[in-house]
Scaffold this motif. Structure first.
Motif, PDB file in Angstrom:
ATOM      1  N   VAL A   3       0.990  -1.179  -0.061  1.00  0.00           N
ATOM      2  CA  VAL A   3       0.150  -0.065   0.158  1.00  0.00           C
ATOM      3  C   VAL A   3       0.708   1.402   0.073  1.00  0.00           C
ATOM      4  CG1 VAL A   3      -2.094  -1.137   1.002  1.00  0.00           C
ATOM      5  CG2 VAL A   3      -0.298  -0.108   2.570  1.00  0.00           C
ATOM      6  N   ILE A   4       2.130   1.246   0.347  1.00  0.00           N
ATOM      7  CA  ILE A   4       2.685   2.370   0.445  1.00  0.00           C
ATOM      8  C   ILE A   4       3.292   2.790  -0.886  1.00  0.00           C
ATOM      9  CG2 ILE A   4       5.245   3.275   0.914  1.00  0.00           C
ATOM     10  CD1 ILE A   4       4.976   1.264   3.325  1.00  0.00           C
ATOM     11  N   ASP A   5       3.686   1.811  -1.863  1.00  0.00           N
ATOM     12  CA  ASP A   5       4.030   2.360  -3.285  1.00  0.00           C
ATOM     13  C   ASP A   5       3.336   1.648  -4.435  1.00  0.00           C
ATOM     14  OD1 ASP A   5       4.799  -0.038  -3.461  1.00  0.00           O
ATOM     15  OD2 ASP A   5       7.097   0.249  -3.462  1.00  0.00           O
ATOM     16  N   GLY A   6       2.297   1.034  -4.145  1.00  0.00           N
ATOM     17  CA  GLY A   6       1.482   0.444  -5.085  1.00  0.00           C
ATOM     18  C   GLY A   6       1.845  -0.793  -5.961  1.00  0.00           C
ATOM     19  N   THR A   7       3.330  -1.386  -5.527  1.00  0.00           N
ATOM     20  CA  THR A   7       3.752  -2.454  -6.242  1.00  0.00           C
ATOM     21  C   THR A   7       2.908  -3.678  -5.531  1.00  0.00           C
ATOM     22  OG1 THR A   7       5.384  -2.749  -4.413  1.00  0.00           O
ATOM     23  CG2 THR A   7       5.950  -1.376  -6.603  1.00  0.00           C
ATOM     24  N   ILE A   8       2.889  -4.704  -6.410  1.00  0.00           N
ATOM     25  CA  ILE A   8       2.409  -6.088  -5.959  1.00  0.00           C
ATOM     26  C   ILE A   8       3.524  -7.083  -5.827  1.00  0.00           C
ATOM     27  CG2 ILE A   8       0.932  -7.851  -6.833  1.00  0.00           C
ATOM     28  CD1 ILE A   8      -1.103  -5.751  -8.043  1.00  0.00           C
ATOM     29  N   ILE A   9       3.286  -7.677  -4.725  1.00  0.00           N
ATOM     30  CA  ILE A   9       4.296  -8.649  -4.345  1.00  0.00           C
ATOM     31  C   ILE A   9       3.682 -10.043  -4.555  1.00  0.00           C
ATOM     32  CG2 ILE A   9       6.096  -9.696  -2.740  1.00  0.00           C
ATOM     33  CD1 ILE A   9       6.543  -6.833  -3.227  1.00  0.00           C
ATOM     34  N   PHE A  49      10.399 -17.938  -4.208  1.00  0.00           N
ATOM     35  CA  PHE A  49      10.538 -16.537  -4.604  1.00  0.00           C
ATOM     36  C   PHE A  49       9.715 -15.321  -4.516  1.00  0.00           C
ATOM     37  CE2 PHE A  49       8.336 -18.015  -8.393  1.00  0.00           C
ATOM     38  CZ  PHE A  49       7.556 -16.983  -8.936  1.00  0.00           C
ATOM     39  N   ALA A  50       9.983 -14.356  -4.434  1.00  0.00           N
ATOM     40  CA  ALA A  50       9.077 -13.119  -4.284  1.00  0.00           C
ATOM     41  C   ALA A  50       9.590 -12.195  -5.238  1.00  0.00           C
ATOM     42  CB  ALA A  50       9.336 -12.333  -3.055  1.00  0.00           C
ATOM     43  N   LEU A  51       8.604 -11.949  -6.296  1.00  0.00           N
ATOM     44  CA  LEU A  51       8.773 -10.869  -7.401  1.00  0.00           C
ATOM     45  C   LEU A  51       7.928  -9.746  -6.873  1.00  0.00           C
ATOM     46  CD1 LEU A  51       8.005 -13.203 -10.420  1.00  0.00           C
ATOM     47  CD2 LEU A  51      10.488 -12.628  -9.439  1.00  0.00           C
ATOM     48  N   THR A  52       8.641  -8.756  -7.284  1.00  0.00           N
ATOM     49  CA  THR A  52       8.117  -7.498  -6.894  1.00  0.00           C
ATOM     50  C   THR A  52       7.512  -6.877  -8.624  1.00  0.00           C
ATOM     51  OG1 THR A  52       8.898  -6.697  -5.099  1.00  0.00           O
ATOM     52  CG2 THR A  52       8.010  -4.973  -6.068  1.00  0.00           C
ATOM     53  N   PHE A  53       6.206  -6.416  -8.422  1.00  0.00           N
ATOM     54  CA  PHE A  53       5.579  -5.907  -9.922  1.00  0.00           C
ATOM     55  C   PHE A  53       5.343  -4.422  -9.830  1.00  0.00           C
ATOM     56  CE2 PHE A  53       5.009 -10.409 -10.490  1.00  0.00           C
ATOM     57  CZ  PHE A  53       5.102 -10.695 -11.701  1.00  0.00           C
ATOM     58  N   ALA A  54       5.500  -3.675 -10.595  1.00  0.00           N
ATOM     59  CA  ALA A  54       5.181  -2.210 -10.870  1.00  0.00           C
ATOM     60  C   ALA A  54       4.523  -2.063 -12.160  1.00  0.00           C
ATOM     61  CB  ALA A  54       6.223  -1.326 -10.634  1.00  0.00           C
ATOM     62  N   SER A  55       3.436  -1.189 -12.174  1.00  0.00           N
ATOM     63  CA  SER A  55       2.778  -0.819 -13.077  1.00  0.00           C
ATOM     64  C   SER A  55       3.540   0.379 -14.097  1.00  0.00           C
ATOM     65  CB  SER A  55       1.411  -0.453 -13.120  1.00  0.00           C
ATOM     66  OG  SER A  55       0.763  -0.089 -14.362  1.00  0.00           O
ATOM     67  N   GLU A  56       4.089   0.167 -15.398  1.00  0.00           N
ATOM     68  CA  GLU A  56       4.636   0.861 -16.157  1.00  0.00           C
ATOM     69  C   GLU A  56       3.831   0.919 -17.527  1.00  0.00           C
ATOM     70  OE1 GLU A  56       8.660  -0.807 -16.824  1.00  0.00           O
ATOM     71  OE2 GLU A  56       9.070  -0.349 -14.699  1.00  0.00           O
ATOM     72  N   ASN A  57       3.627   2.156 -17.894  1.00  0.00           N
ATOM     73  CA  ASN A  57       2.840   2.296 -19.037  1.00  0.00           C
ATOM     74  C   ASN A  57       1.745   1.291 -19.238  1.00  0.00           C
ATOM     75  OD1 ASN A  57       4.684   4.392 -19.859  1.00  0.00           O
ATOM     76  ND2 ASN A  57       5.970   2.788 -20.812  1.00  0.00           N
ATOM     77  N   ASP A  58       0.990   1.241 -18.104  1.00  0.00           N
ATOM     78  CA  ASP A  58      -0.292   0.439 -18.037  1.00  0.00           C
ATOM     79  C   ASP A  58      -0.207  -1.025 -18.072  1.00  0.00           C
ATOM     80  OD1 ASP A  58      -2.061   2.585 -17.417  1.00  0.00           O
ATOM     81  OD2 ASP A  58      -2.169   2.997 -19.496  1.00  0.00           O
ATOM     82  N   LYS A  59       1.165  -1.434 -18.133  1.00  0.00           N
ATOM     83  CA  LYS A  59       1.408  -2.888 -17.812  1.00  0.00           C
ATOM     84  C   LYS A  59       2.566  -3.095 -16.817  1.00  0.00           C
ATOM     85  CE  LYS A  59       1.651  -3.404 -22.877  1.00  0.00           C
ATOM     86  NZ  LYS A  59       2.079  -4.035 -24.194  1.00  0.00           N
ATOM     87  N   TRP A  60       2.004  -4.364 -16.221  1.00  0.00           N
ATOM     88  CA  TRP A  60       2.904  -4.918 -15.121  1.00  0.00           C
ATOM     89  C   TRP A  60       4.024  -5.480 -15.338  1.00  0.00           C
ATOM     90  CZ3 TRP A  60       1.938  -3.165 -10.201  1.00  0.00           C
ATOM     91  CH2 TRP A  60       0.472  -2.913 -10.055  1.00  0.00           C
TER      92      TRP A  60
END
Length: 132
Positions: free
Chosen positions: A85-91, A115-126
C-alpha cells in the motif's frame, strides 16, 4: 428505462491486477519453455534491479541458460499476491520448479525454490522490477 440502462452489462470488465500479473507469469513460463528470450524479457522492467543484477544481467543469464540447456519446463505454483500500500507495487510469492537437460551431459535436472517478485505498473503494464 434509466434503471434498466444502469443495470445492463456495460461491456467486458477490466481485468484485475491479479489476473494481469498471472498473465505476465504465464508469459514468463511460456518464454522459458519455448526458449524465447524476448518473451521472457518482456516480463521485466528495463529498470529491473535486484541483488546487484540489472535487466541486462537477467537477459544475459537467460540467454546463457537457453544455450546450455534443452527440454526446459518451468512451473510456478503456490502463487499468492499482495499489494504494497505504500508504493502500489504488487508482491507475488510462489514456488518455481525448473526442469531441464544440460546439453553437455544430457542428465535431466530439477531445481525448485521459493521466490518473491515485485511488480510495478509501467505504461499500464505490470513488469517485474525486483526479485528475492
Amino acid at each position: 428505462p434509466k434503471l434498466t440502462k444502469l443495470l445492463a452489462p456495460q461491456g467486458k470488465p477490466e481485468p484485475s491486477d491479479e489476473m494481469l500479473i498471472r498473465e505476465v507469469l504465464n508469459t514468463y513460463e511460456i518464454g522459458y519453455e519455448s526458449e524465447d528470450l524476448e518473451k521472457v524479457m518482456s516480463c521485466f522492467s528495463q529498470n529491473y534491479y535486484s541483488n546487484g543484477r540489472s535487466y541486462a544481467d537477467i537477459r544475459s543469464k537467460a540467454f546463457d541458460f537457453f544455450q546450455q540447456n534443452d527440454n526446459i519446463d518451468l512451473t510456478i505454483s503456490n502463487l499468492n499476491m499482495y499489494t504494497n500500500v505504500i508504493d502500489g507495487t504488487i508482491i507475488a510469492n510462489a514456488i518455481l520448479t525448473l526442469q531441464y537437460t544440460p546439453v553437455e551431459d544430457q542428465q535431466p535436472k530439477q531445481v525448485s525454490w521459493k521466490f518473491a517478485l515485485t511488480f510495478a505498473s509501467e505504461n499500464d503494464k505490470w513488469k517485474i522490477i525486483s526479485a528475492d
